[in-house]
Design a protein around this motif. Structure first.
Motif, mmCIF file in Angstrom:
data_model
loop_
_atom_site.group_PDB
_atom_site.id
_atom_site.type_symbol
_atom_site.label_atom_id
_atom_site.label_comp_id
_atom_site.label_asym_id
_atom_site.label_seq_id
_atom_site.Cartn_x
_atom_site.Cartn_y
_atom_site.Cartn_z
ATOM 1 N N UNK A 292 0.792 -1.175 -0.166
ATOM 2 C CA UNK A 292 0.041 -0.007 0.125
ATOM 3 C C UNK A 292 0.884 1.091 0.080
ATOM 4 N N UNK A 293 2.142 1.044 -0.036
ATOM 5 C CA UNK A 293 2.990 2.324 0.139
ATOM 6 C C UNK A 293 3.612 2.772 -1.318
ATOM 7 N N UNK A 294 3.341 1.947 -2.203
ATOM 8 C CA UNK A 294 3.832 2.383 -3.642
ATOM 9 C C UNK A 294 3.316 3.468 -4.183
ATOM 10 N N UNK A 295 4.127 4.454 -4.555
ATOM 11 C CA UNK A 295 3.640 5.912 -5.150
ATOM 12 C C UNK A 295 2.704 5.717 -6.411
ATOM 13 N N UNK A 296 1.389 6.461 -6.097
ATOM 14 C CA UNK A 296 0.247 5.966 -7.167
ATOM 15 C C UNK A 296 -0.553 5.239 -6.683
ATOM 16 N N UNK B 154 -2.406 4.149 -3.401
ATOM 17 C CA UNK B 154 -2.902 4.471 -2.015
ATOM 18 C C UNK B 154 -3.782 3.794 -1.737
ATOM 19 N N UNK B 155 -3.851 3.256 -0.557
ATOM 20 C CA UNK B 155 -5.165 2.347 -0.092
ATOM 21 C C UNK B 155 -6.240 3.245 0.243
ATOM 22 N N UNK B 156 -7.465 2.682 -0.500
ATOM 23 C CA UNK B 156 -8.462 3.668 -0.261
ATOM 24 C C UNK B 156 -9.740 2.982 0.251
ATOM 25 N N UNK B 157 -10.541 3.737 0.822
ATOM 26 C CA UNK B 157 -11.956 3.307 1.346
ATOM 27 C C UNK B 157 -12.921 3.044 0.044
ATOM 28 N N UNK B 158 -13.375 1.799 0.109
ATOM 29 C CA UNK B 158 -14.065 1.628 -1.243
ATOM 30 C C UNK B 158 -15.551 2.811 -1.056
ATOM 31 N N UNK B 159 -15.829 3.218 -2.113
ATOM 32 C CA UNK B 159 -16.680 4.484 -2.076
ATOM 33 C C UNK B 159 -18.141 3.817 -1.598
ATOM 34 N N UNK B 160 -18.414 2.692 -1.657
ATOM 35 C CA UNK B 160 -19.699 2.141 -1.088
ATOM 36 C C UNK B 160 -19.641 2.152 0.405
ATOM 37 N N UNK C 140 -4.621 13.027 11.431
ATOM 38 C CA UNK C 140 -5.852 12.955 10.713
ATOM 39 C C UNK C 140 -5.901 11.481 10.140
ATOM 40 N N UNK C 141 -4.586 10.734 10.244
ATOM 41 C CA UNK C 141 -4.839 9.342 9.626
ATOM 42 C C UNK C 141 -5.406 8.609 10.851
ATOM 43 N N UNK D 281 -13.065 3.307 11.328
ATOM 44 C CA UNK D 281 -13.273 2.282 10.583
ATOM 45 C C UNK D 281 -12.643 2.031 9.094
ATOM 46 N N UNK D 282 -11.506 2.790 8.798
ATOM 47 C CA UNK D 282 -11.216 2.832 7.225
ATOM 48 C C UNK D 282 -10.083 1.822 7.087
ATOM 49 N N UNK D 283 -9.750 0.940 8.118
ATOM 50 C CA UNK D 283 -8.910 0.219 7.706
ATOM 51 C C UNK D 283 -7.427 0.368 7.625
ATOM 52 N N UNK D 284 -6.648 0.395 6.642
ATOM 53 C CA UNK D 284 -5.300 0.662 6.372
ATOM 54 C C UNK D 284 -5.459 1.854 5.257
ATOM 55 N N UNK D 285 -6.513 2.559 5.163
ATOM 56 C CA UNK D 285 -6.680 3.297 4.219
ATOM 57 C C UNK D 285 -6.126 4.740 4.448
ATOM 58 N N UNK D 286 -5.667 5.352 3.435
ATOM 59 C CA UNK D 286 -4.601 6.430 3.634
ATOM 60 C C UNK D 286 -5.358 7.678 3.471
ATOM 61 N N UNK D 287 -5.255 9.045 3.754
ATOM 62 C CA UNK D 287 -5.860 10.219 3.402
ATOM 63 C C UNK D 287 -5.798 10.447 2.049
#
Length: 385
Positions: free
Chosen positions: A194-198, A200-206, A306-307, A314-320
């Motif tokens: 999840x660290x590779x540039x470009x 970023x771990x994200x919350x699924x929009x649902x 913020x993180x 409850x965003x898990x390992x998601x990033x800003x």
């Protein structure tokens, strides 16, 4: 000791490995084909290595004959008892690197970030002679922050690697860069998918409305800053640095100046009702010009705070930064807004020249409609329980 073991013809056919020309002069051949000269000597129990340049590489290639001349000069100095290498510390070389790297930065904040990460997170390396830094030193430096603040940790690793590359170029460090991820760190630190540039771990929009609901249940400034970032699809740095003068609440517009934008261009953000509500409340709470003031008076909320708020929701390992991906995925999957409008909302520079020529304005009115739909989607009350 025997000398002149190598020849120009033999050098071209040497396999990967370290090959001696005799009496301290060596040639390192890497798997990719690159070749570097270095000289090894001892003073007491200390083994020291001096880089002499690359064979047939760069703007000043070092031939076999030139490498031997350099080796002879070193042997003469050693015979006179001279100390060939002043033990420069990591912090000394770090200062040189910061000066070089930040000279071309337009954004003062980026300059400060370079210094902050190296000053704070690379502190265990500061007093060490840079020639002696090992991969284990890098691991021990990064371990305390690797899983706690992964994005910052990886940026720190890359900046440490830049300092060591600078040292290598000046002959102050020899051997492989111990901060290079593929050079061995990947075997010693947890996987960084999840660290590779470009990426970023994200919350699924649902899943985002549920995360927003938990953020709204918190009264902390960090939770408000994260929610504001989500609703505006702004970068966390833009949110953390936001000041009162950037907001026209009557017109519901946030204007981020060019010097605070990644692309170096002013960006207008249409504010939804909830975003305005957050700003008004934050202004009443803040004791300075910053909208989102942190725990220390006069300082903005930190990226780390913020993180933590995002993860606590409850965003898990998601990033800003992943919140921007959530918005992008939603807009692409669930709306009919054109791609260029969505990219403009994200303050991306359009790479397609034809597309960019047609998009001469920032389409504020259309983007306002887009962001209002986004707020409506994110509002927990509009979602089924």
């Amino acid at each position: 000791m025997a000398r002149n073991k190598l020849s120009e013809t033999r050098i071209r056919t040497l396999p990967a490995g370290i090959h001696s020309d005799g009496d301290g002069l060596f040639l390192r051949v890497r798997k990719g084909g690159s070749r570097q000269w270095f000289f090894i000597y001892r003073r007491g129990t200390d083994r020291k290595e001096i880089g002499l340049g690359g064979y047939g590489q760069g703007t000043a290639p070092v031939s076999l004959a030139l490498a031997r001349e350099k080796a002879d000069a070193i042997r003469d100095r050693l015979a006179r008892g001279e100390d060939l290498i002043r033990r420069r510390t990591f912090s000394e070389v770090m200062e040189d690197v910061i000066a070089v790297k930040t000279a071309g930065f337009r954004n003062e904040k980026h300059k400060a970030q370079w210094r902050m990460t190296l000053d704070k997170y690379a502190a265990p390396l500061h007093a060490k002679p840079i020639a002696d830094i090992t991969r284990d030193d890098i691991v021990e430096t990064l371990k305390p922050i690797w899983t706690e603040i992964p994005e910052t940790a990886d940026r720190t690793r890359m900046r440490i690697a830049a300092v060591l590359d600078h040292a290598k170029a000046r002959g102050l460090y020899a051997g492989d860069n111990p901060a290079d991820w593929r050079g061995g760190l990947k075997e010693l630190l947890p996987a960084r998918q999840k660290l590779s540039r470009g990426h970023h771990a994200a919350v699924g929009y649902k899943d985002l409305p549920a995360v927003i609901a938990r953020l709204r249940a918190s009264t902390g400034v960090s939770a408000r800053a994260v929610e504001f970032a989500a609703l505006t699809a702004a970068r966390s740095g833009e949110v953390r640095g936001a000041v009162r003068s950037e907001f026209d609440l009557d017109q519901a517009i946030w204007t981020v100046p060019a010097e605070r934008m990644k692309a170096g261009r002013e960006h207008r953000v249409p504010l939804s009702d909830r975003a305005i509500e957050i700003v008004k409340a934050a202004i009443q709470r803040s004791t300075c010009d910053l909208i989102f003031e942190g725990g220390i008076a006069g300082r903005g909320i930190s990226d780390t705070a913020m993180v933590k708020a995002l993860r606590a929701a409850g965003a898990g390992d998601a990033t800003l930064h992943g919140l921007r991906s959530s918005f992008r995925d939603w807009a692409g999957d669930e709306t009919h807004y054109p791609r260029d409008l969505i990219e403009t909302a994200l303050a991306h520079v359009l790479k397609d020249k034809t597309e960019a020529a047609y998009r001469r304005s920032d389409a504020l009115a259309k983007r306002r409609a887009l962001m209002e739909e986004w707020e409506k989607y994110c509002t927990p009350a509009n979602k089924e329980a």
